[in-house]
Design a protein around this motif. Structure first.
Motif, PDB file in Angstrom:
ATOM      1  N   GLY A  99      -0.800  12.338  -8.072  1.00 42.86           N
ATOM      2  CA  GLY A  99       0.324  12.988  -7.403  1.00 42.86           C
ATOM      3  C   GLY A  99      -0.121  13.828  -6.219  1.00 42.86           C
ATOM      4  N   GLU A 100      -1.272  14.480  -6.346  1.00 38.76           N
ATOM      5  CA  GLU A 100      -1.788  15.282  -5.237  1.00 38.76           C
ATOM      6  C   GLU A 100      -2.266  14.386  -4.100  1.00 38.76           C
ATOM      7  OE1 GLU A 100      -3.533  19.361  -7.082  1.00 38.76           O
ATOM      8  OE2 GLU A 100      -4.500  17.526  -7.786  1.00 38.76           O
ATOM      9  N   VAL A 101      -2.877  13.251  -4.442  1.00 35.89           N
ATOM     10  CA  VAL A 101      -3.283  12.293  -3.410  1.00 35.89           C
ATOM     11  C   VAL A 101      -2.050  11.784  -2.679  1.00 35.89           C
ATOM     12  CG1 VAL A 101      -4.362  10.042  -2.973  1.00 35.89           C
ATOM     13  CG2 VAL A 101      -5.397  11.612  -4.627  1.00 35.89           C
ATOM     14  N   ASP A 102      -1.020  11.428  -3.435  1.00 31.88           N
ATOM     15  CA  ASP A 102       0.225  10.953  -2.834  1.00 31.88           C
ATOM     16  C   ASP A 102       0.833  12.012  -1.911  1.00 31.88           C
ATOM     17  OD1 ASP A 102      -0.112   8.652  -4.327  1.00 31.88           O
ATOM     18  OD2 ASP A 102       1.453   9.136  -5.786  1.00 31.88           O
ATOM     19  N   ARG A 103       0.798  13.251  -2.346  1.00 30.70           N
ATOM     20  CA  ARG A 103       1.368  14.336  -1.534  1.00 30.70           C
ATOM     21  C   ARG A 103       0.624  14.463  -0.204  1.00 30.70           C
ATOM     22  NH1 ARG A 103       1.753  20.722  -3.133  1.00 30.70           N
ATOM     23  NH2 ARG A 103       2.787  21.372  -1.224  1.00 30.70           N
ATOM     24  N   VAL A 104      -0.700  14.367  -0.262  1.00 35.19           N
ATOM     25  CA  VAL A 104      -1.514  14.461   0.951  1.00 35.19           C
ATOM     26  C   VAL A 104      -1.205  13.291   1.892  1.00 35.19           C
ATOM     27  CG1 VAL A 104      -3.902  14.233   1.769  1.00 35.19           C
ATOM     28  CG2 VAL A 104      -3.365  15.827  -0.068  1.00 35.19           C
ATOM     29  N   CYS A 137       1.532  11.441   2.011  1.00 32.69           N
ATOM     30  CA  CYS A 137       2.897  11.581   2.530  1.00 32.69           C
ATOM     31  C   CYS A 137       2.976  12.681   3.582  1.00 32.69           C
ATOM     32  CB  CYS A 137       3.874  11.836   1.389  1.00 32.69           C
ATOM     33  SG  CYS A 137       4.100  10.403   0.297  1.00 32.69           S
ATOM     34  N   TRP A 138       2.268  13.774   3.372  1.00 34.03           N
ATOM     35  CA  TRP A 138       2.243  14.860   4.364  1.00 34.03           C
ATOM     36  C   TRP A 138       1.691  14.352   5.695  1.00 34.03           C
ATOM     37  CZ3 TRP A 138      -1.878  16.973   7.058  1.00 34.03           C
ATOM     38  CH2 TRP A 138      -1.610  18.145   7.781  1.00 34.03           C
ATOM     39  N   LEU A 139       0.605  13.594   5.624  1.00 39.18           N
ATOM     40  CA  LEU A 139      -0.055  13.129   6.839  1.00 39.18           C
ATOM     41  C   LEU A 139       0.780  12.089   7.580  1.00 39.18           C
ATOM     42  CD1 LEU A 139      -2.640  13.249   8.593  1.00 39.18           C
ATOM     43  CD2 LEU A 139      -3.526  11.370   7.188  1.00 39.18           C
ATOM     44  N   THR A 140       1.376  11.159   6.853  1.00 38.02           N
ATOM     45  CA  THR A 140       2.018  10.001   7.470  1.00 38.02           C
ATOM     46  C   THR A 140       3.527  10.115   7.662  1.00 38.02           C
ATOM     47  OG1 THR A 140       2.345   8.941   5.330  1.00 38.02           O
ATOM     48  CG2 THR A 140       0.278   8.433   6.515  1.00 38.02           C
ATOM     49  N   GLY A 141       4.168  10.959   6.880  1.00 39.72           N
ATOM     50  CA  GLY A 141       5.623  11.055   6.938  1.00 39.72           C
ATOM     51  C   GLY A 141       6.324  10.088   6.001  1.00 39.72           C
ATOM     52  N   TYR A 142       5.564   9.254   5.285  1.00 41.86           N
ATOM     53  CA  TYR A 142       6.176   8.377   4.284  1.00 41.86           C
ATOM     54  C   TYR A 142       6.690   9.225   3.134  1.00 41.86           C
ATOM     55  CZ  TYR A 142       3.902   4.229   6.341  1.00 41.86           C
ATOM     56  OH  TYR A 142       3.515   3.220   7.174  1.00 41.86           O
ATOM     57  N   ASP A 143       7.771   8.757   2.496  1.00 40.80           N
ATOM     58  CA  ASP A 143       8.134   9.366   1.222  1.00 40.80           C
ATOM     59  C   ASP A 143       7.446   8.544   0.130  1.00 40.80           C
ATOM     60  OD1 ASP A 143       9.753   7.090   0.611  1.00 40.80           O
ATOM     61  OD2 ASP A 143      11.569   8.079   1.315  1.00 40.80           O
ATOM     62  N   LEU A 144       7.539   8.995  -1.094  1.00 45.07           N
ATOM     63  CA  LEU A 144       6.804   8.346  -2.186  1.00 45.07           C
ATOM     64  C   LEU A 144       7.216   6.888  -2.364  1.00 45.07           C
ATOM     65  CD1 LEU A 144       4.622   8.792  -4.262  1.00 45.07           C
ATOM     66  CD2 LEU A 144       6.363   9.638  -5.840  1.00 45.07           C
ATOM     67  N   ALA A 145       8.506   6.603  -2.238  1.00 43.72           N
ATOM     68  CA  ALA A 145       8.985   5.222  -2.396  1.00 43.72           C
ATOM     69  C   ALA A 145       8.411   4.315  -1.307  1.00 43.72           C
ATOM     70  CB  ALA A 145      10.505   5.179  -2.365  1.00 43.72           C
ATOM     71  N   GLU A 146       8.346   4.811  -0.069  1.00 45.32           N
ATOM     72  CA  GLU A 146       7.784   4.017   1.029  1.00 45.32           C
ATOM     73  C   GLU A 146       6.287   3.796   0.824  1.00 45.32           C
ATOM     74  OE1 GLU A 146      10.427   5.301   4.895  1.00 45.32           O
ATOM     75  OE2 GLU A 146       9.041   6.791   4.052  1.00 45.32           O
ATOM     76  N   LEU A 147       5.605   4.826   0.371  1.00 46.47           N
ATOM     77  CA  LEU A 147       4.172   4.702   0.087  1.00 46.47           C
ATOM     78  C   LEU A 147       3.933   3.623  -0.960  1.00 46.47           C
ATOM     79  CD1 LEU A 147       1.196   5.586   0.214  1.00 46.47           C
ATOM     80  CD2 LEU A 147       1.777   7.429  -1.385  1.00 46.47           C
ATOM     81  N   GLU A 148       4.683   3.680  -2.042  1.00 47.68           N
ATOM     82  CA  GLU A 148       4.541   2.683  -3.106  1.00 47.68           C
ATOM     83  C   GLU A 148       4.883   1.278  -2.609  1.00 47.68           C
ATOM     84  OE1 GLU A 148       6.931   4.307  -6.272  1.00 47.68           O
ATOM     85  OE2 GLU A 148       5.382   5.787  -6.777  1.00 47.68           O
ATOM     86  N   ARG A 149       5.872   1.178  -1.723  1.00 51.07           N
ATOM     87  CA  ARG A 149       6.256  -0.123  -1.177  1.00 51.07           C
ATOM     88  C   ARG A 149       5.113  -0.716  -0.365  1.00 51.07           C
ATOM     89  NH1 ARG A 149       8.341  -1.997   3.449  1.00 51.07           N
ATOM     90  NH2 ARG A 149       8.676   0.061   4.320  1.00 51.07           N
ATOM     91  N   HIS A 150       4.469   0.087   0.458  1.00 49.83           N
ATOM     92  CA  HIS A 150       3.343  -0.410   1.258  1.00 49.83           C
ATOM     93  C   HIS A 150       2.174  -0.841   0.370  1.00 49.83           C
ATOM     94  CE1 HIS A 150       4.570   0.027   5.419  1.00 49.83           C
ATOM     95  NE2 HIS A 150       5.185   1.141   5.082  1.00 49.83           N
ATOM     96  N   ILE A 151       1.978  -0.134  -0.726  1.00 49.46           N
ATOM     97  CA  ILE A 151       0.916  -0.511  -1.659  1.00 49.46           C
ATOM     98  C   ILE A 151       1.262  -1.853  -2.304  1.00 49.46           C
ATOM     99  CG2 ILE A 151      -0.219   0.102  -3.833  1.00 49.46           C
ATOM    100  CD1 ILE A 151       0.113   3.088  -2.872  1.00 49.46           C
ATOM    101  N   GLU A 152       2.501  -2.008  -2.748  1.00 47.61           N
ATOM    102  CA  GLU A 152       2.939  -3.259  -3.383  1.00 47.61           C
ATOM    103  C   GLU A 152       2.898  -4.436  -2.413  1.00 47.61           C
ATOM    104  OE1 GLU A 152       6.787  -2.669  -5.165  1.00 47.61           O
ATOM    105  OE2 GLU A 152       6.055  -0.986  -6.368  1.00 47.61           O
ATOM    106  N   LEU A 153       3.274  -4.201  -1.154  1.00 48.67           N
ATOM    107  CA  LEU A 153       3.301  -5.275  -0.151  1.00 48.67           C
ATOM    108  C   LEU A 153       1.910  -5.602   0.390  1.00 48.67           C
ATOM    109  CD1 LEU A 153       6.455  -4.283   1.939  1.00 48.67           C
ATOM    110  CD2 LEU A 153       6.245  -6.150   0.281  1.00 48.67           C
TER     111      LEU A 153
END
Length: 116
Positions: A30-35, A37-53
């Motif tokens: 969760g802390e990695v995800d927060r970092v 998302c902070w850097l890129t502007g992605y929200d958690l759902a977008e981050l997960e989508r890019h990982i899945e894709l």
């Protein structure tokens, strides 16, 4: 794609390495995800989508909705290179993320990592 081989790597291959590095030092996914998302502007759902894709790293950073303007405050050395001196803009963004995960793994406070 141009330049370094890392640009064509899948973000989904690098992401677990960031999480493992943090977890080895008692930090959380969760802390990695927060970092990230902070850097890129992605929200958690977008981050997960890019990982899945399995988005490549170049596209992951190019498609970032709002790269944090405070990223210019990230300084220091990653792999023997000063992040603020990296000339290639994409490589510098990658190094910024590397540096933030390093700081997380070293136990820095989240407020400090997020340049608050």
């Amino acid at each position: 794609m141009s330049g370094h081989r890392i640009f064509s790597m899948k973000f989904s291959k690098v992401y677990p390495l960031y999480v493992q590095k943090a977890e080895r030092k008692q930090r959380t996914k969760g802390e990695v995800d927060r970092v990230i998302c902070w850097l890129t502007g992605y929200d958690l759902a977008e981050l997960e989508r890019h990982i899945e894709l399995e988005t490549d790293i170049e596209s992951f950073f190019e498609q970032a909705p709002a790269f944090n303007p405070k990223s210019a405050l990230i300084t220091g050395v990653v792999c023997g290179v000063r992040v603020e001196a990296v000339e290639d803009p994409l490589m510098q963004k990658i190094r910024y993320l590397d540096k933030l995960v390093d700081e997380l793994a070293k136990g820095k406070a989240m407020e400090s990592i997020l340049r608050e």
